[in-house]
Write an enzyme that holds these catalytic residues in place. Structure first.
Site, short mmCIF file in Angstrom:
data_model
loop_
_atom_site.label_atom_id
_atom_site.label_comp_id
_atom_site.label_asym_id
_atom_site.label_seq_id
_atom_site.Cartn_x
_atom_site.Cartn_y
_atom_site.Cartn_z
N ARG A 1 0.86 -1.19 0.00
CA ARG A 1 0.00 0.00 0.00
C ARG A 1 0.89 1.23 0.00
NH1 ARG A 1 -3.98 -0.13 4.86
NH2 ARG A 1 -4.96 -1.78 3.65
N CYS B 1 -16.50 -8.55 5.32
CA CYS B 1 -16.51 -8.86 6.75
C CYS B 1 -16.83 -7.59 7.51
CB CYS B 1 -15.17 -9.48 7.18
SG CYS B 1 -13.92 -8.26 7.59
N CYS C 1 -13.97 -1.95 5.84
CA CYS C 1 -13.03 -1.23 4.96
C CYS C 1 -13.73 -0.42 3.87
CB CYS C 1 -12.06 -2.22 4.32
SG CYS C 1 -11.10 -3.12 5.54
FE1 SRM Z 1 -9.10 -2.09 5.94
C1 SRM Z 1 -7.80 -4.72 7.64
C2 SRM Z 1 -8.17 -3.45 3.04
C3 SRM Z 1 -9.80 0.80 4.41
C4 SRM Z 1 -10.89 -1.10 8.69
N1 SRM Z 1 -8.09 -3.77 5.43
C5 SRM Z 1 -7.60 -4.71 6.29
C6 SRM Z 1 -6.72 -5.72 5.54
C7 SRM Z 1 -5.31 -5.22 5.58
C8 SRM Z 1 -6.85 -7.18 6.00
C9 SRM Z 1 -5.89 -7.70 7.03
O1 SRM Z 1 -5.72 -7.07 8.09
O2 SRM Z 1 -5.33 -8.76 6.79
C10 SRM Z 1 -7.35 -5.58 4.13
C11 SRM Z 1 -6.44 -5.96 2.96
C12 SRM Z 1 -7.26 -6.48 1.81
C13 SRM Z 1 -6.50 -6.67 0.56
O3 SRM Z 1 -6.39 -7.83 0.10
O4 SRM Z 1 -6.02 -5.70 -0.02
C14 SRM Z 1 -7.88 -4.18 4.18
N2 SRM Z 1 -8.88 -1.42 4.10
C15 SRM Z 1 -8.57 -2.15 3.01
C16 SRM Z 1 -8.78 -1.37 1.73
C17 SRM Z 1 -7.79 -1.72 0.64
C18 SRM Z 1 -10.22 -1.59 1.28
C19 SRM Z 1 -10.55 -1.15 -0.13
O5 SRM Z 1 -11.25 -1.94 -0.76
O6 SRM Z 1 -10.16 -0.09 -0.58
C20 SRM Z 1 -8.66 0.05 2.29
C21 SRM Z 1 -7.26 0.57 2.31
C22 SRM Z 1 -7.21 1.94 2.86
C23 SRM Z 1 -5.88 2.62 2.76
O7 SRM Z 1 -5.49 2.95 1.65
O8 SRM Z 1 -5.26 2.85 3.81
C24 SRM Z 1 -9.15 -0.16 3.71
N3 SRM Z 1 -10.08 -0.40 6.48
C25 SRM Z 1 -10.37 0.62 5.65
C26 SRM Z 1 -11.38 1.45 6.23
C27 SRM Z 1 -12.04 2.65 5.56
C28 SRM Z 1 -11.40 3.94 5.89
O9 SRM Z 1 -10.43 4.00 6.64
O10 SRM Z 1 -11.91 4.93 5.40
C29 SRM Z 1 -11.69 0.90 7.46
C30 SRM Z 1 -12.80 1.40 8.41
C31 SRM Z 1 -12.41 2.62 9.15
C32 SRM Z 1 -11.65 2.27 10.38
O11 SRM Z 1 -10.43 2.20 10.31
O12 SRM Z 1 -12.29 2.03 11.40
C33 SRM Z 1 -10.87 -0.26 7.61
N4 SRM Z 1 -9.27 -2.77 7.86
C34 SRM Z 1 -10.11 -2.25 8.80
C35 SRM Z 1 -10.07 -3.10 9.96
C36 SRM Z 1 -10.89 -2.88 11.26
C37 SRM Z 1 -10.13 -2.04 12.22
C38 SRM Z 1 -10.84 -1.91 13.54
O13 SRM Z 1 -10.72 -0.87 14.15
O14 SRM Z 1 -11.50 -2.84 13.98
C39 SRM Z 1 -9.18 -4.14 9.66
C40 SRM Z 1 -8.79 -5.31 10.57
C41 SRM Z 1 -7.78 -4.94 11.59
O15 SRM Z 1 -7.17 -3.87 11.55
O16 SRM Z 1 -7.59 -5.77 12.47
C42 SRM Z 1 -8.70 -3.90 8.33
FE1 SF4 Z 2 -13.05 -7.28 5.76
FE2 SF4 Z 2 -11.57 -5.23 4.99
FE3 SF4 Z 2 -11.02 -7.66 4.13
FE4 SF4 Z 2 -13.18 -6.37 3.26
S1 SF4 Z 2 -11.03 -5.84 2.90
S2 SF4 Z 2 -13.11 -8.49 3.86
S3 SF4 Z 2 -13.83 -5.32 5.15
S4 SF4 Z 2 -10.87 -6.89 6.23
#
Ligand code: SRM
Ligand code: SF4
Length: 569
Positions: free
Chosen positions: A73, A474, A478
């Site tokens: 990223r 899930c 995200c």
């Molecule tokens: Fe996210 C974890 C993808 C925005 C909340 N997110 C992940 C992971 C890294 C899975 C992992 O931990 O193994 C995902 C990787 C998937 C992949 O194969 O690429 C992933 N998150 C993404 C992206 C790529 C989704 C998308 O389709 O665009 C976004 C990348 C953002 C960036 O460029 O930094 C992404 N994630 C978000 C958002 C939206 C936002 O920030 O506006 C959220 C919700 C807002 C927030 O942070 O509360 C979000 N991602 C999470 C969480 C839940 C965190 C929590 O507080 O519980 C996880 C899981 C974790 O961190 O344990 C997670």
């Molecule tokens: Fe869950 Fe984020 Fe993975 Fe989507 S990209 S399945 S919301 S952890």
């Protein structure tokens, strides 16, 4: 809850400022993986180890190692990429990744499918594009997001500039990144401490990830309330006078664990433009010291705010600032989606916002999207800006270059029209096959679901009606699904929880309407609501507001009351 620090806290402490044994692990050729401890640490360097879940079963039967690869990223505060940079990134997608560029919901790029032996070369190629991936993930301040298009006005530009400065200011000071990936080459603008010391974070960094955003009303295109800390531009007499500061937003939760919940940020107060970075830093340090370090599920700032209360948090921030935040000033948001199509800015330049399905820039037999964008980038007639809604803006285009962009898009079957207002306002997270946490499909499935929904919308005469539809694989959120007027959250393969009733401007979360629905049941539940909305909506009434007025769901009025008042269909 126990007070014993979680194992990640020891890991960070003992990592020698985020080095661990990452460098050593890269040279192990017998496996495509790295050690589990390094897998935690590499997140701070902007990468995740993943495996192709589509082939897991088959490989396991053959007793083969999982098909490991890495997601990378980028840190692109404000989401702006020049045309020459786009060309280089596009080359990286071909040379090292899976031939796609993925625009994320935080307006940056991810590469998927980079194998371990190419990881260092890919990081270096990214550096050659004048980008890096430091702190794009991990328990630190992530890439900072700002308004969709920095070129729209002077105020938008200021939001973009301060997002970039905030990102630099909040970078970890460790040299681990440049040492491991760049043979010591410096990151321009990044402060380095000698002897090595994390002046903002300390040696255990933050309890959890931390996200900043900058928004300029009336557009809430960054979903300001969904993030740990947001800044809302306050403009008076055409000048930026400062920012309302929000804290405590976050979307993640775990199914069935009611102590976890999505939450919208509260407005903490007002600061001047000059104070903003100082305020940002002090908020981070309060979270550093007050955040929960024993239970990672309850470690985000939103839980700290719930535990201590907004007033106590504000008092502590004021104390650390040495001055008081001001009273919040009035502001008004209108929408959280992007405004699609061509628009002209104050300086008469043109800007095209193009819908990108789930943010995935790729070629398909039907549409050569990636090739078209590459050809436009080769002309060097625009900048590119990624949006938090996973779309792409061709920015800063002269009147002469505008028809060239239109022609290239048309030649590659890329339409600047979308088939419905719902599709235009849709987001899907990545989910399968790369995301380790996915319980159901999202990116690969939402287009199908939208096509089916479009059948119902057409029947209701609502094809062009803008409705915010969001899906995630899930409950981690995200794709910010709890801010969808229609939200789908994966439960298990083929089954989703269906949420209704978020506000169109991103100021109110939705509510659970039905649990564990498959496609047929989701459509059967949504059809009568959409048909009624077609007939009975009041002038200007949005779908989410109608779902509440018509009694399908109760409103989520208080930011943390997501689990209250649920009556399942
Ligand atoms: Fe996210 C974890 C993808 C925005 C909340 N997110 C992940 C992971 C890294 C899975 C992992 O931990 O193994 C995902 C990787 C998937 C992949 O194969 O690429 C992933 N998150 C993404 C992206 C790529 C989704 C998308 O389709 O665009 C976004 C990348 C953002 C960036 O460029 O930094 C992404 N994630 C978000 C958002 C939206 C936002 O920030 O506006 C959220 C919700 C807002 C927030 O942070 O509360 C979000 N991602 C999470 C969480 C839940 C965190 C929590 O507080 O519980 C996880 C899981 C974790 O961190 O344990 C997670
Ligand atoms: Fe869950 Fe984020 Fe993975 Fe989507 S990209 S399945 S919301 S952890």
């Amino acid at each position: 809850m126990t007070d014993k620090p979680s194992k990640n806290e020891f890991l960070k402490e003992q990592s020698n400022f985020l080095r661990g044994t990452i460098a050593e692990g890269l040279s192990v050729v017998e496996s495509g993986a790295i050690a589990e401890e390094d897998n935690q640490l590499i997140k701070f360097h902007g990468s995740y180890m993943q495996d192709d879940r589509d082939v897991r079963g088959e490989r396991s039967k053959k007793k083969l190692e999982k098909a490991f690869s890495f997601m990378i990223r980028l840190r692109i505060p404000g989401g702006l990429v020049t045309a020459p940079q786009w060309c280089k990134l596009d080359d990286i997608a071909t040379t090292y990744a899976n031939h796609t560029l993925r625009i994320t919901t935080r307006a940056t790029f991810q590469f998927h499918g980079v194998i371990k032996s190419n990881l260092k070369r890919t990081m270096q190629a990214i550096y050659d594009c004048e980008f890096d991936t430091i702190a794009a993930c991990g328990d630190v301040t992530r890439g900072v997001m700002s308004v969709a298009n920095p070129y729209l006005s002077k105020i938008h530009r200021e939001a973009y500039e301060i997002a970039k400065r905030t990102s630099l200011h909040m970078l970890p000071k460790t040299s681990a990144y440049t040492e491991i990936w760049l043979n010591g080459k410096p990151i321009p603008g990044k402060e380095v401490t000698s002897p090595e010391k994390e002046t903002i974070y300390g040696s255990t960094y933050l309890p959890r990830k931390f996200k900043f955003v900058f928004a300029v009303p009336p557009d809430n295109d960054v979903d300001v309330f969904a993030h740990d800390c947001g800044f809302i531009a306050i403009v008076e007499n055409g000048e930026l006078v400062g920012w309302n500061v929000t804290i405590g937003g976050g979307m993640g939760m775990t199914h069935g664990e009611l102590e976890t919940f999505p939450r919208l940020g509260d407005v903490l107060g007002f600061c001047t433009h000059e104070q903003a970075i100082d305020v940002a830093e002090k908020i981070v340090t309060v979270q550093r010291d007050w955040g929960n370090r024993s239970n990672r599920k309850l470690a985000r700032l939103k839980y700290t705010v719930e535990a201590h209360g907004l007033d106590a948090f504000r008092a502590e921030v004021n104390k650390r600032l040495g001055y008081d935040l001001g009273e919040a000033r009035p502001y008004k948001f209108e929408r959280n989606g992007d405004r699609m199509g061509w628009v002209q800015s104050e300086d008469k330049k043109w800007h095209l916002t193009l819908y990108i399905e789930s943010g995935r820039v790729k070629d398909t037999p039907e549409m050569q999207l990636r090739t078209a964008i590459r050809k436009i980038a080769d002309l060097n007639v625009c900048d590119f800006v990624m949006t938090a809604n996973q779309n792409l803006i061709f920015a800063n285009v002269s009147a002469r270059a505008k028809p060239k962009i239109d022609r290239i898009l048309a030649d590659h079957n890329v339409s600047i029209e979308t088939s419905s207002g719902a599709r235009r306002n849709s987001i899907a997270c990545v989910a399968l096959p790369t995301c380790a946490l996915a319980l159901a499909e999202s990116e690969r499935y939402l287009p199908t679901m939208l096509t089916k929904l479009e059948g119902i919308l057409a029947k209701a005469g609502l094809t062009e009606k803008e409705i915010v539809v969001r899906m995630t694989g899930c409950p981690n959120g995200c794709g910010r699904p709890y801010l969808g007027e229609i939200g789908f959250v994966g439960r298990s393969p083929g089954l989703y929880n269906l949420y209704l009733g978020a506000a169109f401007d991103g100021s109110r979360m939705n509510k659970l309407y039905a649990q564990d629905v498959d496609e047929a049941r989701a459509l059967a539940l949504l059809e009568p609501i959409i048909l009624r909305y077609g007939k009975e909506r009041e002038a200007g009434e949005h779908f989410g507001d109608f779902a509440i007025r018509a009694g399908y769901v109760k409103p989520t009025l208080i930011s943390n009351q997501f689990h209250a008042d649920v009556t399942l269909a």
